[in-house]
Design a protein around this motif. Structure first.
Motif, PDB file in Angstrom:
ATOM      1  N   ALA A 180       0.821  -1.207   0.000  1.00  0.00           N
ATOM      2  CA  ALA A 180       0.000   0.000   0.000  1.00  0.00           C
ATOM      3  C   ALA A 180       0.853   1.254   0.000  1.00  0.00           C
ATOM      4  O   ALA A 180       0.476   2.273  -0.580  1.00  0.00           O
ATOM      5  N   ASP A 181       2.025   1.179   0.646  1.00  0.00           N
ATOM      6  CA  ASP A 181       2.878   2.362   0.748  1.00  0.00           C
ATOM      7  C   ASP A 181       4.298   1.929   1.081  1.00  0.00           C
ATOM      8  O   ASP A 181       4.516   0.845   1.640  1.00  0.00           O
ATOM      9  N   ALA A 182       5.264   2.777   0.717  1.00  0.00           N
ATOM     10  CA  ALA A 182       6.673   2.558   1.039  1.00  0.00           C
ATOM     11  C   ALA A 182       7.232   3.830   1.655  1.00  0.00           C
ATOM     12  O   ALA A 182       6.956   4.936   1.168  1.00  0.00           O
ATOM     13  N   VAL A 183       8.007   3.683   2.722  1.00  0.00           N
ATOM     14  CA  VAL A 183       8.587   4.829   3.418  1.00  0.00           C
ATOM     15  C   VAL A 183      10.044   4.524   3.729  1.00  0.00           C
ATOM     16  O   VAL A 183      10.462   3.361   3.719  1.00  0.00           O
ATOM     17  N   PRO A 184      10.869   5.547   3.995  1.00  0.00           N
ATOM     18  CA  PRO A 184      12.256   5.278   4.387  1.00  0.00           C
ATOM     19  C   PRO A 184      12.316   4.337   5.579  1.00  0.00           C
ATOM     20  O   PRO A 184      11.471   4.410   6.491  1.00  0.00           O
ATOM     21  N   ALA A 185      13.306   3.459   5.586  1.00  0.00           N
ATOM     22  CA  ALA A 185      13.395   2.432   6.626  1.00  0.00           C
ATOM     23  C   ALA A 185      13.390   3.021   8.034  1.00  0.00           C
ATOM     24  O   ALA A 185      12.750   2.479   8.942  1.00  0.00           O
ATOM     25  N   ALA A 186      14.081   4.135   8.205  1.00  0.00           N
ATOM     26  CA  ALA A 186      14.167   4.743   9.533  1.00  0.00           C
ATOM     27  C   ALA A 186      12.819   5.265  10.029  1.00  0.00           C
ATOM     28  O   ALA A 186      12.622   5.468  11.230  1.00  0.00           O
ATOM     29  N   GLU A 187      11.891   5.457   9.120  1.00  0.00           N
ATOM     30  CA  GLU A 187      10.581   6.006   9.478  1.00  0.00           C
ATOM     31  C   GLU A 187       9.492   4.943   9.550  1.00  0.00           C
ATOM     32  O   GLU A 187       8.336   5.248   9.888  1.00  0.00           O
ATOM     33  N   LEU A 188       9.833   3.690   9.212  1.00  0.00           N
ATOM     34  CA  LEU A 188       8.807   2.661   9.055  1.00  0.00           C
ATOM     35  C   LEU A 188       7.997   2.451  10.323  1.00  0.00           C
ATOM     36  O   LEU A 188       6.752   2.461  10.290  1.00  0.00           O
ATOM     37  N   HIS A 189       8.672   2.235  11.447  1.00  0.00           N
ATOM     38  CA  HIS A 189       7.938   1.935  12.678  1.00  0.00           C
ATOM     39  C   HIS A 189       6.971   3.062  13.036  1.00  0.00           C
ATOM     40  O   HIS A 189       5.788   2.809  13.313  1.00  0.00           O
ATOM     41  N   ASP A 190       7.453   4.289  13.035  1.00  0.00           N
ATOM     42  CA  ASP A 190       6.602   5.414  13.425  1.00  0.00           C
ATOM     43  C   ASP A 190       5.446   5.595  12.446  1.00  0.00           C
ATOM     44  O   ASP A 190       4.314   5.891  12.853  1.00  0.00           O
ATOM     45  N   TYR A 191       5.730   5.391  11.151  1.00  0.00           N
ATOM     46  CA  TYR A 191       4.684   5.561  10.153  1.00  0.00           C
ATOM     47  C   TYR A 191       3.600   4.492  10.328  1.00  0.00           C
ATOM     48  O   TYR A 191       2.396   4.797  10.278  1.00  0.00           O
ATOM     49  N   VAL A 192       4.025   3.250  10.537  1.00  0.00           N
ATOM     50  CA  VAL A 192       3.052   2.173  10.736  1.00  0.00           C
ATOM     51  C   VAL A 192       2.261   2.412  12.017  1.00  0.00           C
ATOM     52  O   VAL A 192       1.034   2.222  12.046  1.00  0.00           O
ATOM     53  N   ARG A 193       2.942   2.844  13.072  1.00  0.00           N
ATOM     54  CA  ARG A 193       2.237   3.085  14.334  1.00  0.00           C
ATOM     55  C   ARG A 193       1.202   4.188  14.172  1.00  0.00           C
ATOM     56  O   ARG A 193       0.061   4.058  14.634  1.00  0.00           O
ATOM     57  N   ARG A 194       1.575   5.284  13.506  1.00  0.00           N
ATOM     58  CA  ARG A 194       0.611   6.364  13.289  1.00  0.00           C
ATOM     59  C   ARG A 194      -0.576   5.870  12.462  1.00  0.00           C
ATOM     60  O   ARG A 194      -1.731   6.201  12.748  1.00  0.00           O
ATOM     61  N   THR A 195      -0.283   5.087  11.431  1.00  0.00           N
ATOM     62  CA  THR A 195      -1.349   4.566  10.575  1.00  0.00           C
ATOM     63  C   THR A 195      -2.277   3.655  11.368  1.00  0.00           C
ATOM     64  O   THR A 195      -3.509   3.751  11.271  1.00  0.00           O
ATOM     65  N   ALA A 196      -1.699   2.747  12.159  1.00  0.00           N
ATOM     66  CA  ALA A 196      -2.511   1.817  12.943  1.00  0.00           C
ATOM     67  C   ALA A 196      -3.396   2.558  13.931  1.00  0.00           C
ATOM     68  O   ALA A 196      -4.590   2.246  14.079  1.00  0.00           O
ATOM     69  N   HIS A 197      -2.836   3.551  14.614  1.00  0.00           N
ATOM     70  CA  HIS A 197      -3.631   4.303  15.589  1.00  0.00           C
ATOM     71  C   HIS A 197      -4.675   5.177  14.903  1.00  0.00           C
ATOM     72  O   HIS A 197      -5.770   5.377  15.447  1.00  0.00           O
ATOM     73  N   SER A 198      -4.366   5.672  13.717  1.00  0.00           N
ATOM     74  CA  SER A 198      -5.367   6.453  12.990  1.00  0.00           C
ATOM     75  C   SER A 198      -6.545   5.565  12.584  1.00  0.00           C
ATOM     76  O   SER A 198      -7.712   5.958  12.705  1.00  0.00           O
ATOM     77  N   ILE A 199      -6.246   4.352  12.102  1.00  0.00           N
ATOM     78  CA  ILE A 199      -7.314   3.413  11.767  1.00  0.00           C
ATOM     79  C   ILE A 199      -8.117   3.061  13.011  1.00  0.00           C
ATOM     80  O   ILE A 199      -9.353   2.934  12.965  1.00  0.00           O
ATOM     81  N   ALA A 200      -7.431   2.928  14.145  1.00  0.00           N
ATOM     82  CA  ALA A 200      -8.084   2.514  15.387  1.00  0.00           C
ATOM     83  C   ALA A 200      -9.027   3.569  15.949  1.00  0.00           C
ATOM     84  O   ALA A 200      -9.770   3.284  16.904  1.00  0.00           O
ATOM     85  N   ARG A 201      -9.052   4.760  15.375  1.00  0.00           N
ATOM     86  CA  ARG A 201     -10.037   5.763  15.811  1.00  0.00           C
ATOM     87  C   ARG A 201     -11.458   5.312  15.490  1.00  0.00           C
ATOM     88  O   ARG A 201     -12.414   5.732  16.131  1.00  0.00           O
ATOM     89  N   THR A 202     -11.601   4.453  14.465  1.00  0.00           N
ATOM     90  CA  THR A 202     -12.911   3.922  14.085  1.00  0.00           C
ATOM     91  C   THR A 202     -13.265   2.742  14.987  1.00  0.00           C
ATOM     92  O   THR A 202     -12.402   1.925  15.324  1.00  0.00           O
ATOM     93  N   ALA A 203     -14.506   2.643  15.378  1.00  0.00           N
ATOM     94  CA  ALA A 203     -14.949   1.573  16.270  1.00  0.00           C
ATOM     95  C   ALA A 203     -14.645   0.207  15.671  1.00  0.00           C
ATOM     96  O   ALA A 203     -14.729   0.002  14.447  1.00  0.00           O
ATOM     97  N   GLY A 204     -14.311  -0.749  16.535  1.00  0.00           N
ATOM     98  CA  GLY A 204     -13.939  -2.077  16.075  1.00  0.00           C
ATOM     99  C   GLY A 204     -15.023  -2.753  15.252  1.00  0.00           C
ATOM    100  O   GLY A 204     -14.738  -3.438  14.268  1.00  0.00           O
ATOM    101  N   SER A 205     -16.288  -2.600  15.642  1.00  0.00           N
ATOM    102  CA  SER A 205     -17.381  -3.226  14.903  1.00  0.00           C
ATOM    103  C   SER A 205     -17.482  -2.666  13.493  1.00  0.00           C
ATOM    104  O   SER A 205     -17.762  -3.405  12.532  1.00  0.00           O
ATOM    105  N   LEU A 206     -17.251  -1.359  13.340  1.00  0.00           N
ATOM    106  CA  LEU A 206     -17.287  -0.755  12.015  1.00  0.00           C
ATOM    107  C   LEU A 206     -16.106  -1.213  11.165  1.00  0.00           C
ATOM    108  O   LEU A 206     -16.255  -1.484   9.969  1.00  0.00           O
ATOM    109  N   LEU A 207     -14.926  -1.309  11.780  1.00  0.00           N
ATOM    110  CA  LEU A 207     -13.755  -1.786  11.042  1.00  0.00           C
ATOM    111  C   LEU A 207     -13.980  -3.203  10.543  1.00  0.00           C
ATOM    112  O   LEU A 207     -13.622  -3.547   9.407  1.00  0.00           O
ATOM    113  N   ARG A 208     -14.596  -4.028  11.366  1.00  0.00           N
ATOM    114  CA  ARG A 208     -14.844  -5.413  10.961  1.00  0.00           C
ATOM    115  C   ARG A 208     -15.763  -5.477   9.742  1.00  0.00           C
ATOM    116  O   ARG A 208     -15.504  -6.221   8.789  1.00  0.00           O
ATOM    117  N   LEU A 209     -16.833  -4.674   9.757  1.00  0.00           N
ATOM    118  CA  LEU A 209     -17.761  -4.672   8.629  1.00  0.00           C
ATOM    119  C   LEU A 209     -17.113  -4.116   7.370  1.00  0.00           C
ATOM    120  O   LEU A 209     -17.329  -4.625   6.261  1.00  0.00           O
TER     121      LEU A 209
END
Length: 284
Positions: free
Chosen positions: A187-216
């Motif tokens: 889906a995306d490529a980022v510099p290696a040094a930024e990978l962890h922070d970028y993935v963490r930000r993305t995961a937490h941004s997705i997690a703003r949506t309720a779990g039941s809605l994400l599942r659907l």
């Protein structure tokens, strides 16, 4: 961030995000029976929690170097004597585990750095979102005749037939994370040094949506993708690889790996070709 150490998979709870870390860094996180079983168990555990997103990553220098086929591996499947049907069933068992990732109630992100080879690329291909380091090294098969039919059909779905053939037929062909994103494998490529922070930000941004809605939302997209044949492609790969394992060429390679080790067998494979036809170094 709370963490729990397992034998082969490390579990970290980071608020609404669960991190599952493949934890065999001395083997570049190569997949053996123990790691695969534990990954399945940890996914089951996560499904019972209030986590909204799961991230799978690798410890150390690699995401995953594929199935562990070294002579001293605890993974008993590669060189064991089996009938074609028994071998197919074993391979389909791995597909079923990765299908559990695909159908997991929580979105699963693959965070890919370093080497992502064969079975590692197979695992990442059945995650919901794959994010890669730009310099990641992604391959469908090692640089010799080990089979190589397992992953190829799955790549058709991700990158199209021509690129799937290129990655499958040219043993050892590799692409960078940047190319993987350009092709649509990631889906995306980022510099290696930024990978962890970028993935963490993305995961937490997705997690703003309720779990039941994400599942659907996940199930809706999955159904559309499955209508295009994704899981059928994955099963075709297992059947093709079981057949390839019966060929004299692959049986010879299996024997050489047991006799002289994986790296030496790769070197021998390439040297034999070059002795006959000349070097192809620099062609890719």
């Amino acid at each position: 961030m709370m963490s729990e150490l397992g034998n082969a998979v490390e579990v970290e709870v980071d608020g609404p995000v669960t991190w599952l870390t493949l934890n065999r860094p001395e083997r570049l996180n190569a997949l053996d029976d123990r790691l695969l079983n534990e990954l399945g168990d940890r996914l089951d555990d996560s499904a019972k929690t209030d986590a909204r997103v799961v991230v799978i990553r690798g410890a150390g220098r690699a995401f995953c170097a594929g199935y562990d086929i070294a002579p001293d591996s605890s993974e008993v499947g590669y060189a064991a004597e089996r009938s074609p049907v028994e071998d197919r069933d074993r391979l389909l068992g791995n597909i079923e585990l990765f299908t559990r990732i695909w159908r997991h109630p929580q979105p699963v992100i693959a965070s890919v750095h370093g080497h992502c080879v064969a079975g590692g690329a197979q695992l990442a291909s059945l995650c919901d979102i794959t994010i890669v380091a730009e310099d990641a090294n992604i391959m469908t098969s090692p640089a010799l005749a080990l089979g190589g039919g397992y992953l190829s059909p799955l790549w058709v779905h991700r990158v199209g037939g021509q690129r799937a053939k290129l990655m499958s037929m040219d043993a050892g062909r590799r692409i960078t994370g940047s190319t993987a994103a350009e092709w649509g494998w990631a889906a995306d490529a980022v510099p290696a040094a930024e990978l962890h922070d970028y993935v963490r930000r993305t995961a937490h941004s997705i997690a703003r949506t309720a779990g039941s809605l994400l599942r659907l939302k996940k199930e809706a997209v999955n159904r559309a993708v499955e209508l295009d044949g994704l899981l059928t492609y994955a099963r075709i790969g297992a059947e093709t690889d079981a057949l390839l394992h019966m060929t004299p060429e692959v049986k010879h390679t299996q024997s050489r790996i047991k006799d002289i080790g994986l790296k030496a067998a790769i070197a021998e494979f390439n040297a034999d070709f070059e002795a006959q036809f000349g070097s192809v170094r620099g062609a890719r």
